[in-house]
Design a protein around this motif. Structure first.
Motif: not given
Ligand code: PEP
Ligand code: MN
Length: 300
Positions: A173, A121, A62
Protein backbone atom coordinates in the motif's frame (compact mmCIF):
# COMPACT_ATOMS: atom_id res chain seq x y z
CA UNK A 1 14.23 -14.48 5.20
CA UNK A 2 15.11 -18.06 5.90
CA UNK A 3 13.05 -18.04 9.07
CA UNK A 4 9.82 -17.41 7.19
CA UNK A 5 9.49 -21.13 6.60
CA UNK A 6 5.69 -21.08 6.36
CA UNK A 7 5.40 -18.03 4.10
CA UNK A 8 8.09 -18.99 1.61
CA UNK A 9 7.39 -21.03 -1.52
CA UNK A 10 8.33 -24.68 -1.23
CA UNK A 11 8.62 -24.95 -5.02
CA UNK A 12 8.49 -22.40 -7.85
CA UNK A 13 4.80 -22.86 -8.66
CA UNK A 14 3.63 -23.05 -5.04
CA UNK A 15 0.68 -20.63 -4.80
CA UNK A 16 -1.93 -20.44 -2.09
CA UNK A 17 -5.48 -19.53 -3.01
CA UNK A 18 -7.80 -18.06 -0.39
CA UNK A 19 -11.59 -18.08 -0.49
CA UNK A 20 -13.69 -15.18 0.75
CA UNK A 21 -16.81 -16.96 -0.48
CA UNK A 22 -17.66 -19.69 -2.97
CA UNK A 23 -17.20 -17.28 -5.87
CA UNK A 24 -14.44 -15.03 -4.59
CA UNK A 25 -11.04 -16.65 -4.56
CA UNK A 26 -7.82 -14.66 -4.20
CA UNK A 27 -4.62 -15.97 -5.77
CA UNK A 28 -6.01 -17.79 -8.79
CA UNK A 29 -6.07 -16.74 -12.45
CA UNK A 30 -8.96 -14.40 -11.80
CA UNK A 31 -7.98 -11.06 -10.29
CA UNK A 32 -9.95 -9.91 -7.28
CA UNK A 33 -10.87 -6.27 -6.81
CA UNK A 34 -12.09 -5.13 -3.41
CA UNK A 35 -13.78 -1.73 -3.46
CA UNK A 36 -15.53 0.64 -1.11
CA UNK A 37 -15.10 3.71 1.00
CA UNK A 38 -12.32 4.36 3.47
CA UNK A 39 -14.95 4.53 6.22
CA UNK A 40 -18.46 3.21 6.52
CA UNK A 41 -20.47 6.41 7.00
CA UNK A 42 -24.04 5.18 6.88
CA UNK A 43 -26.55 2.83 5.29
CA UNK A 44 -27.38 5.09 2.38
CA UNK A 45 -23.72 5.55 1.45
CA UNK A 46 -23.00 1.81 1.60
CA UNK A 47 -26.13 0.95 -0.38
CA UNK A 48 -25.06 3.24 -3.19
CA UNK A 49 -21.57 1.75 -3.14
CA UNK A 50 -22.70 -1.88 -3.00
CA UNK A 51 -25.33 -1.44 -5.67
CA UNK A 52 -22.87 0.17 -8.03
CA UNK A 53 -19.95 -2.19 -7.37
CA UNK A 54 -22.05 -5.36 -7.46
CA UNK A 55 -22.92 -4.52 -11.08
CA UNK A 56 -19.27 -4.44 -12.18
CA UNK A 57 -16.35 -6.78 -11.65
CA UNK A 58 -15.73 -5.81 -8.05
CA UNK A 59 -15.77 -8.99 -6.00
CA UNK A 60 -15.79 -7.75 -2.41
CA UNK A 61 -16.66 -4.68 -0.38
CA UNK A 62 -14.38 -2.75 1.94
CA UNK A 63 -15.22 -0.15 4.59
CA UNK A 64 -13.52 0.75 7.84
CA UNK A 65 -15.58 0.90 11.03
CA UNK A 66 -12.64 1.15 13.44
CA UNK A 67 -10.40 3.80 11.93
CA UNK A 68 -6.74 4.48 12.67
CA UNK A 69 -6.72 8.28 12.47
CA UNK A 70 -3.73 10.52 12.94
CA UNK A 71 -5.77 12.94 15.03
CA UNK A 72 -7.82 11.80 18.02
CA UNK A 73 -10.34 14.51 17.07
CA UNK A 74 -11.03 12.98 13.63
CA UNK A 75 -13.92 10.58 12.97
CA UNK A 76 -13.00 7.25 14.57
CA UNK A 77 -15.45 5.00 12.73
CA UNK A 78 -19.00 3.75 13.27
CA UNK A 79 -18.00 0.65 15.24
CA UNK A 80 -20.65 -2.04 15.66
CA UNK A 81 -23.29 -0.03 13.79
CA UNK A 82 -20.90 0.06 10.83
CA UNK A 83 -20.35 -3.70 11.06
CA UNK A 84 -24.11 -4.21 10.92
CA UNK A 85 -24.28 -2.10 7.77
CA UNK A 86 -21.49 -4.15 6.17
CA UNK A 87 -23.30 -7.38 7.08
CA UNK A 88 -26.53 -6.03 5.58
CA UNK A 89 -24.68 -5.25 2.34
CA UNK A 90 -23.22 -8.74 2.25
CA UNK A 91 -26.70 -10.17 2.72
CA UNK A 92 -28.35 -7.93 0.15
CA UNK A 93 -25.70 -7.95 -2.57
CA UNK A 94 -23.93 -11.27 -1.93
CA UNK A 95 -20.53 -9.60 -1.69
CA UNK A 96 -18.01 -10.62 0.97
CA UNK A 97 -16.90 -7.76 3.20
CA UNK A 98 -13.48 -6.72 4.50
CA UNK A 99 -12.86 -4.40 7.45
CA UNK A 100 -9.94 -3.37 9.64
CA UNK A 101 -9.25 -4.63 13.14
CA UNK A 102 -7.15 -2.38 15.39
CA UNK A 103 -7.36 -4.17 18.72
CA UNK A 104 -7.74 -7.70 20.05
CA UNK A 105 -11.09 -6.75 21.61
CA UNK A 106 -12.46 -5.90 18.16
CA UNK A 107 -11.68 -9.34 16.70
CA UNK A 108 -14.80 -11.02 18.04
CA UNK A 109 -17.37 -8.49 16.79
CA UNK A 110 -15.58 -8.17 13.45
CA UNK A 111 -15.49 -11.94 12.95
CA UNK A 112 -19.21 -12.08 13.70
CA UNK A 113 -19.95 -9.81 10.74
CA UNK A 114 -17.05 -9.72 8.24
CA UNK A 115 -15.58 -12.23 5.78
CA UNK A 116 -12.01 -10.95 5.91
CA UNK A 117 -10.11 -9.07 8.59
CA UNK A 118 -7.68 -6.32 7.64
CA UNK A 119 -4.58 -5.56 9.67
CA UNK A 120 -3.69 -2.00 8.73
CA UNK A 121 -0.23 -0.59 8.12
CA UNK A 122 0.01 0.93 11.54
CA UNK A 123 -0.48 -2.47 13.14
CA UNK A 124 1.67 -4.61 10.85
CA UNK A 125 4.09 -5.22 13.69
CA UNK A 126 1.54 -5.33 16.50
CA UNK A 127 2.68 -8.81 17.35
CA UNK A 128 -0.03 -9.54 19.90
CA UNK A 129 -2.67 -8.63 17.32
CA UNK A 130 -0.90 -10.80 14.71
CA UNK A 131 -0.87 -13.74 17.11
CA UNK A 132 -4.54 -13.21 17.88
CA UNK A 133 -5.64 -13.17 14.22
CA UNK A 134 -3.50 -16.28 13.81
CA UNK A 135 -6.13 -18.01 15.87
CA UNK A 136 -9.24 -17.00 13.94
CA UNK A 137 -10.92 -18.84 11.10
CA UNK A 138 -11.24 -15.84 8.76
CA UNK A 139 -8.74 -14.79 6.09
CA UNK A 140 -6.49 -11.88 7.00
CA UNK A 141 -5.51 -9.02 4.70
CA UNK A 142 -2.13 -7.89 6.03
CA UNK A 143 -1.05 -4.44 4.87
CA UNK A 144 2.61 -3.50 4.69
CA UNK A 145 3.78 -1.15 7.43
CA UNK A 146 4.46 2.49 6.60
CA UNK A 147 8.20 1.91 6.70
CA UNK A 148 8.49 -1.85 6.87
CA UNK A 149 11.09 -3.75 4.88
CA UNK A 150 9.95 -6.64 2.73
CA UNK A 151 11.56 -8.98 5.24
CA UNK A 152 9.65 -7.43 8.16
CA UNK A 153 6.44 -7.68 6.11
CA UNK A 154 6.96 -11.36 5.37
CA UNK A 155 7.86 -12.05 9.00
CA UNK A 156 4.63 -10.35 10.11
CA UNK A 157 2.73 -12.74 7.83
CA UNK A 158 4.77 -15.56 9.31
CA UNK A 159 3.42 -14.68 12.78
CA UNK A 160 -0.15 -15.20 11.58
CA UNK A 161 0.71 -18.44 9.79
CA UNK A 162 2.73 -19.74 12.74
CA UNK A 163 -0.20 -19.15 15.06
CA UNK A 164 -2.44 -21.35 12.97
CA UNK A 165 -4.17 -19.23 10.33
CA UNK A 166 -3.04 -20.28 6.81
CA UNK A 167 -5.22 -17.70 5.06
CA UNK A 168 -3.07 -14.60 4.76
CA UNK A 169 -3.16 -12.15 1.84
CA UNK A 170 -0.36 -9.59 1.62
CA UNK A 171 -1.14 -6.01 0.58
CA UNK A 172 1.41 -3.48 -0.69
CA UNK A 173 0.00 0.00 0.00
CA UNK A 174 3.00 2.24 -0.50
CA UNK A 175 5.86 3.15 1.81
CA UNK A 176 6.98 6.48 3.27
CA UNK A 177 9.45 8.56 1.32
CA UNK A 178 10.90 12.07 1.45
CA UNK A 179 8.58 13.30 -1.31
CA UNK A 180 5.11 14.57 -0.39
CA UNK A 181 4.01 14.57 -4.05
CA UNK A 182 2.41 11.17 -3.52
CA UNK A 183 1.15 10.16 -0.08
CA UNK A 184 3.41 7.10 -0.22
CA UNK A 185 5.53 5.36 -2.83
CA UNK A 186 4.01 2.26 -4.38
CA UNK A 187 6.72 -0.38 -4.22
CA UNK A 188 6.08 -2.58 -7.25
CA UNK A 189 9.50 -4.17 -6.88
CA UNK A 190 8.28 -5.52 -3.56
CA UNK A 191 5.14 -6.90 -5.23
CA UNK A 192 7.24 -8.75 -7.78
CA UNK A 193 9.62 -9.97 -5.07
CA UNK A 194 6.81 -11.10 -2.77
CA UNK A 195 5.24 -13.07 -5.62
CA UNK A 196 8.60 -14.73 -6.28
CA UNK A 197 9.44 -15.47 -2.65
CA UNK A 198 6.14 -16.32 -1.02
CA UNK A 199 3.16 -18.49 -1.94
CA UNK A 200 0.72 -15.98 -0.46
CA UNK A 201 -1.57 -13.89 -2.70
CA UNK A 202 -0.50 -10.26 -3.05
CA UNK A 203 -2.95 -7.39 -3.47
CA UNK A 204 -2.08 -3.76 -4.18
CA UNK A 205 -3.77 -0.72 -2.68
CA UNK A 206 -3.12 2.13 -5.11
CA UNK A 207 -5.38 4.49 -3.14
CA UNK A 208 -3.26 4.80 0.01
CA UNK A 209 -0.11 4.67 -2.13
CA UNK A 210 -1.10 7.61 -4.31
CA UNK A 211 -3.20 9.72 -1.97
CA UNK A 212 -4.57 11.47 -5.08
CA UNK A 213 -7.46 10.00 -7.06
CA UNK A 214 -6.05 11.01 -10.45
CA UNK A 215 -3.05 8.73 -9.92
CA UNK A 216 -5.03 5.69 -8.84
CA UNK A 217 -6.13 4.17 -12.20
CA UNK A 218 -2.67 4.02 -13.74
CA UNK A 219 -1.08 2.72 -10.53
CA UNK A 220 -3.76 0.02 -10.50
CA UNK A 221 -2.85 -0.94 -14.06
CA UNK A 222 0.84 -1.00 -13.21
CA UNK A 223 0.12 -3.26 -10.23
CA UNK A 224 -1.73 -5.77 -12.39
CA UNK A 225 1.05 -5.66 -14.99
CA UNK A 226 3.55 -6.35 -12.19
CA UNK A 227 1.73 -9.54 -11.22
CA UNK A 228 -0.49 -8.53 -8.30
CA UNK A 229 -3.39 -10.91 -7.61
CA UNK A 230 -5.83 -8.03 -7.29
CA UNK A 231 -6.51 -4.60 -5.89
CA UNK A 232 -8.17 -2.87 -2.96
CA UNK A 233 -9.41 0.56 -3.99
CA UNK A 234 -11.26 3.32 -2.14
CA UNK A 235 -14.35 4.81 -3.77
CA UNK A 236 -17.33 6.84 -2.60
CA UNK A 237 -20.64 8.10 -4.03
CA UNK A 238 -19.49 11.69 -3.40
CA UNK A 239 -15.70 11.40 -3.09
CA UNK A 240 -15.04 14.99 -1.98
CA UNK A 241 -17.42 14.48 0.93
CA UNK A 242 -15.71 11.33 2.26
CA UNK A 243 -15.19 11.66 6.00
CA UNK A 244 -11.72 10.13 5.62
CA UNK A 245 -9.22 9.93 2.76
CA UNK A 246 -11.42 12.12 0.53
CA UNK A 247 -8.55 13.18 -1.73
CA UNK A 248 -7.85 9.63 -2.90
CA UNK A 249 -11.40 8.32 -3.27
CA UNK A 250 -12.62 7.48 -6.77
CA UNK A 251 -16.19 8.17 -7.78
CA UNK A 252 -18.34 5.11 -8.45
CA UNK A 253 -18.28 6.00 -12.15
CA UNK A 254 -14.48 6.22 -12.16
CA UNK A 255 -14.35 2.85 -10.47
CA UNK A 256 -16.45 1.31 -13.26
CA UNK A 257 -14.22 2.87 -15.91
CA UNK A 258 -11.13 1.62 -14.15
CA UNK A 259 -12.40 -1.96 -14.01
CA UNK A 260 -13.11 -1.96 -17.74
CA UNK A 261 -9.68 -0.50 -18.48
CA UNK A 262 -8.00 -3.28 -16.47
CA UNK A 263 -9.33 -6.04 -18.72
CA UNK A 264 -6.66 -5.80 -21.46
CA UNK A 265 -3.88 -5.44 -18.87
CA UNK A 266 -5.14 -8.54 -17.08
CA UNK A 267 -5.30 -10.47 -20.34
CA UNK A 268 -1.76 -9.40 -21.23
CA UNK A 269 -0.42 -11.03 -18.06
CA UNK A 270 -2.53 -14.16 -18.37
CA UNK A 271 -5.26 -13.19 -15.91
CA UNK A 272 -8.95 -12.40 -16.08
CA UNK A 273 -11.01 -10.06 -13.92
CA UNK A 274 -14.36 -10.36 -12.24
CA UNK A 275 -16.44 -13.04 -10.58
CA UNK A 276 -18.63 -15.75 -11.96
CA UNK A 277 -21.85 -13.94 -11.17
CA UNK A 278 -20.77 -10.75 -12.87
CA UNK A 279 -23.57 -9.28 -14.87
CA UNK A 280 -21.65 -6.60 -16.79
CA UNK A 281 -22.26 -6.85 -20.51
CA UNK A 282 -18.70 -5.76 -21.22
CA UNK A 283 -17.42 -8.69 -19.27
CA UNK A 284 -15.70 -11.65 -20.91
CA UNK A 285 -14.75 -14.93 -19.41
CA UNK A 286 -11.39 -16.14 -20.51
CA UNK A 287 -9.14 -18.68 -19.03
CA UNK A 288 -5.45 -18.22 -19.61
CA UNK A 289 -2.47 -20.46 -19.10
CA UNK A 290 -2.24 -23.24 -16.63
CA UNK A 291 -0.81 -21.83 -13.43
CA UNK A 292 -0.36 -24.50 -10.85
CA UNK A 293 -2.12 -23.81 -7.59
CA UNK A 294 -1.96 -25.70 -4.37
CA UNK A 295 -5.24 -24.93 -2.62
CA UNK A 296 -5.03 -24.65 1.12
CA UNK A 297 -7.97 -25.20 3.35
CA UNK A 298 -10.39 -22.34 3.31
CA UNK A 299 -12.21 -21.07 6.28
CA UNK A 300 -15.62 -19.98 5.09
C1 PEP B 1 -7.43 1.87 5.11
O1 PEP B 1 -7.47 0.82 4.44
O2 PEP B 1 -8.35 2.73 5.13
C2 PEP B 1 -6.18 2.17 5.84
C3 PEP B 1 -6.19 2.92 6.94
O3 PEP B 1 -5.11 1.63 5.24
P1 PEP B 1 -3.56 1.62 5.66
O4 PEP B 1 -3.48 0.79 6.89
O5 PEP B 1 -2.89 0.98 4.47
O6 PEP B 1 -3.14 3.05 5.87
MN1 MN C 1 -8.33 4.94 3.90
Amino acid sequence: MLEAKLAMKSQPNHQTVISLSKQVIIGGDRLVVIGGPCSVEGLDQMEQVAQSLSAIAVAALRGGVYKPRTSPYSFQGMGIDGLRILAAMREQYGMPVVTEVMAIAQIEPICAYADMVQIGSRNMQNFELLKAVGQIDKPVLLKRGLAATVEEFVMAAEYILAHGNPNVVLCERGIRSFDPFTRNVLDLGAVIGLKQLTHLPVLVDPSHAAGKRELVPNLAKAAIAAGADGLIIECHPTPEQSVSDARQALSLEAMAELITSLEPIAAAVGRSIGDLDNSSAAFHWTSYGNRAVIPMETSI
